[in-house]
Design an enzyme around this catalytic site. Structure first.
Site, mmCIF file in Angstrom:
data_model
loop_
_atom_site.group_PDB
_atom_site.id
_atom_site.type_symbol
_atom_site.label_atom_id
_atom_site.label_comp_id
_atom_site.label_asym_id
_atom_site.label_seq_id
_atom_site.Cartn_x
_atom_site.Cartn_y
_atom_site.Cartn_z
ATOM 1 N N ASP A 124 0.854 -1.141 -0.006
ATOM 2 C CA ASP A 124 0.045 -0.165 -0.048
ATOM 3 C C ASP A 124 1.054 1.253 -0.065
ATOM 4 O O ASP A 124 2.215 1.237 0.319
ATOM 5 C CB ASP A 124 -0.868 0.015 1.299
ATOM 6 C CG ASP A 124 -2.035 -0.959 1.121
ATOM 7 O OD1 ASP A 124 -1.955 -1.673 0.296
ATOM 8 O OD2 ASP A 124 -2.919 -0.759 1.653
ATOM 9 N N HIS A 268 3.586 -2.291 3.287
ATOM 10 C CA HIS A 268 3.564 -0.978 2.772
ATOM 11 C C HIS A 268 4.831 -0.896 1.823
ATOM 12 O O HIS A 268 6.102 -0.949 2.383
ATOM 13 C CB HIS A 268 3.502 0.112 3.817
ATOM 14 C CG HIS A 268 2.130 -0.077 4.551
ATOM 15 N ND1 HIS A 268 1.601 -1.220 5.269
ATOM 16 C CD2 HIS A 268 0.976 0.799 4.290
ATOM 17 C CE1 HIS A 268 0.445 -0.780 5.921
ATOM 18 N NE2 HIS A 268 0.029 0.382 5.288
#
Length: 312
Positions: A124, A268
């Site tokens: 992400d 992430h």
């Protein structure tokens, strides 16, 4: 000397002595009154609170022991209430999302089939300068992943988006600037999705099919709209918790202890402020090696769900 004269002198002498004695007692009392009276026994051991200059204005006052204890207990109770409140909100959110997954299984996904040893790495908050380092690791191990892109970052780093596509990775929609969607109106929600969709279409030539809501939060009206537009909402069922700035070992443990066939793993690859994601980068090669040794196949979400990458 006659008897009467003798008795008169004796009486005068006794009177002088008595007067002298009275004066002596009175003088002694005056002398003692200049000294402080001794403290009563009960006060000799009582606590004394000292005040600095700042304490005169209410600052830096030293608490007596009972007050300090009461303050500590009160602070602990406030912390417990705060933790309890957060747990309640998290549990409420989990129940709501679980209900949506069951109600809209074709639109809202958290994992793939458990019958095949296929898993998806998802990243992400991309892209930024840190994203390239993650791409380097994936390229070295020939692993394909899915990257959920924020629109405003895509505008700043279009070349990194193009590299993702060129190296066989899938691109998904992670809104324009990462708001909490459940706090937005439908107009604001649609703008977040469609604005990012348009940006990505200009860069990669297709409209990404997958949306990942920031923080995993989304409401029913938003899910229904996404489904009506052909999108698929994808969260995860394995959370690395790397955003907390964990060490590589803890990131690894969070992934390896919960990964199962069909798992969608959240990590992430953007926003490495202060090195918070260094643990992710360090853990990634070991995670890939361990899961490879366990005969898992890394696939993008299109392969996981057997759908096209484009929403058009």
């Amino acid at each position: 000397m006659c008897k009467t004269e003798y008795e008169g002198r004796g009486f005068a002498l006794r009177s002088c002595c008595m007067l002298f004695l009275v004066l002596f007692i009175l003088c002694s009392g005056c002398s003692n009154s200049s000294q402080p009276s001794p403290l009563p026994k009960a006060l000799e051991t009582s606590p004394v609170t000292l005040h600095s200059k700042g304490a005169e204005n209410g600052a830096d006052q030293k608490l007596s022991e009972p007050d300090a204890t009461r303050q500590t207990v009160s602070h602990r109770k406030r912390l417990e209430r705060s933790k309890s409140s957060r747990r309640s909100r998290a549990e409420e959110s989990y129940r709501a999302l679980s209900s949506l997954r069951h109600k809209y299984p074709a639109i809202f996904k958290t994992n793939g089939s458990s019958y095949a040893r296929r898993i998806s790495l998802t990243f992400d908050d991309v892209p930024d300068e840190f994203t390239g380092k993650v791409l380097d690791v994936l390229k070295a191990y020939n692993v394909k992943a899915t990257f959920f892109v924020m629109g405003y970052r895509a505008e700043k780093h279009p070349d990194i988006i193009r590299r993702m596509v060129r190296e066989g990775h899938l691109v998904g929609n992670h809104t324009y600037n990462h708001p909490l969607l459940t706090k937005l109106s439908m107009v604001q929600f649609k703008r977040q999705i469609l604005r990012t969709d348009a940006i990505l279409h200009r860069i990669i030539g297709y409209h990404p099919k997958f949306i990942r809501p920031p923080y995993g939060e989304i409401n029913e009206q938003q899910v229904r709209w996404a489904g009506s537009q052909g999108y698929i909402i994808v969260n995860w069922n394995v959370d690395s918790q790397d955003w907390r700035g964990l060490s590589a070992q803890r990131v690894m443990n969070n992934i390896l202890t919960t990964t199962r066939p069909g798992s969608i793993i959240l990590q992430h690859a953007g926003g490495n402020v202060g090195g918070v994601l260094n643990g992710t980068l360090e853990a990634l090669p070991r995670v890939i090696e361990r899961l490879n040794n366990q005969r898992y196949q890394f696939v993008t979400l299109t392969d996981m769900f057997h759908v096209r990458k484009s929403n058009s």
